[in-house]
Motif scaffolding. Structure first.
Motif, PDB file in Angstrom:
ATOM      1  N   ASP A  48      72.770  24.155   1.652  1.00 43.33           N
ATOM      2  CA  ASP A  48      71.551  24.317   2.453  1.00 43.33           C
ATOM      3  C   ASP A  48      71.000  25.739   2.329  1.00 43.33           C
ATOM      4  N   ASN A  51      69.152  25.802  -0.868  1.00 46.24           N
ATOM      5  CA  ASN A  51      67.954  24.956  -0.826  1.00 46.24           C
ATOM      6  C   ASN A  51      66.835  25.571   0.011  1.00 46.24           C
ATOM      7  N   HIS A  57      64.701  23.602  -7.849  1.00 47.20           N
ATOM      8  CA  HIS A  57      65.753  22.600  -8.012  1.00 47.20           C
ATOM      9  C   HIS A  57      66.533  22.453  -6.713  1.00 47.20           C
ATOM     10  N   THR A  58      67.371  21.425  -6.644  1.00 45.15           N
ATOM     11  CA  THR A  58      68.153  21.128  -5.448  1.00 45.15           C
ATOM     12  C   THR A  58      69.633  21.375  -5.715  1.00 45.15           C
ATOM     13  N   THR A  60      73.356  20.274  -4.458  1.00 46.01           N
ATOM     14  CA  THR A  60      73.958  19.127  -3.791  1.00 46.01           C
ATOM     15  C   THR A  60      75.366  19.436  -3.320  1.00 46.01           C
TER      16      THR A  60
END
Length: 266
Positions: A48, A51, A57-58, A60
């Motif tokens: 998080d 992010n 981009h993400t 995970t």
């Protein structure tokens, strides 16, 4: 060439140092795409954090190593423990991910070391051993190539850092005492998470069974002092490093990553 992709195994303080360096532009050739920790909330919190700062981009958070491997990162950064390194190393290499590890203590097991080396060779991947709180790998390896050598590794710690180990007793709070004198194999068996640096120095020099290792507890001592001495018939090399906190280990990962992609490598 696009940015190299990273995943982190172990989402504590050292991982946070690496992520902060990434967010501050010190690792421009990389992007973090995955995190994993035995405590999922830690992995989620670190993902998080990325992010919130990243719009392209993400990242995970994974609930298992297998889930992390499906992200196919170019590099997996291991900042957890020798036990975690033993669990992830060969599967990660077989999935095509190279490894950057701080938990070099896992390699005191010669059979494991050889299995990892073979897996990396077979799958065209690499394992980068990070110096952590020490340095001088280049000198140690150079001296070892020259001729038969001897090496010793001495560590000074405060007694509180030895709590929850079998050598600790309250007398250490008032008495300076050598709590281990042996080799790197014996040291990692007694202190599974505390002497990665001794195994690192051993692998870079004369081997875990040949290096002499001593650990001394000093009352009120804060931090760690590591002194490596290596000798042959031509060279006497001494590496002496004091660090007040463990931050240097996280920064050594940052430096290793920079060296991997730099056009000029130190």
């Amino acid at each position: 060439m696009g940015k190299r992709t990273l995943a982190i195994v172990g989402c504590g303080k050292l991982a946070q140092i690496i992520v902060d360096a990434l967010n501050n532009g010190l690792l421009p050739d990389y992007k973090l795409i995955g995190t994993y920790s035995r405590t999922f909330e830690k992995a989620e919190r670190l993902a998080d954090y990325i992010n919130r700062a990243e719009t392209v981009h993400t990242c995970t958070a994974s609930k298992s190593l297998d889930e992390l491997f499906t992200l196919n990162p170019d590099y997996i950064l291991e900042t957890a423990s020798p036990a975690a390194m033993r669990e992830l190393a060969i599967p990660a290499l077989e999935h095509g991910s190279s490894i950057v590890t701080l938990s070099i203590g896992a390699f005191a097991d010669t059979d494991f070391y050889e299995s990892v080396k073979e897996a990396a060779r077979t799958h065209n991947t690499r394992v980068h051993l990070v110096p952590g709180a020490i340095g001088g790998f280049d000198v140690l390896r150079t001296v070892a190539l020259m001729s038969k050598s001897s090496a010793t590794f001495a560590t000074e710690k405060g007694p509180n850092s030895l709590k929850n180990t079998e050598v600790y007793d309250e007398g250490l709070q008032n008495e300076k005492r050598t709590v281990l004198k042996g080799n790197a194999v014996e040291a990692i068996e007694l202190f599974p998470t505390k002497v990665n640096v001794a195994v690192a120095a051993a692998l870079a020099s004369v081997g875990p069974e040949e290096i002499g290792v001593s650990i001394t507890s000093t009352p009120d001592f804060v931090g760690d002092r590591h002194r490596i001495e290596m000798k042959n018939d031509q060279v006497d090399a001494i590496i002496d490093i004091y660090s007040r906190k463990s931050d240097i280990a996280g920064w050594s990962v940052v430096n290793t990553l920079r060296n991997i992609t730099s056009p000029i490598a130190f």
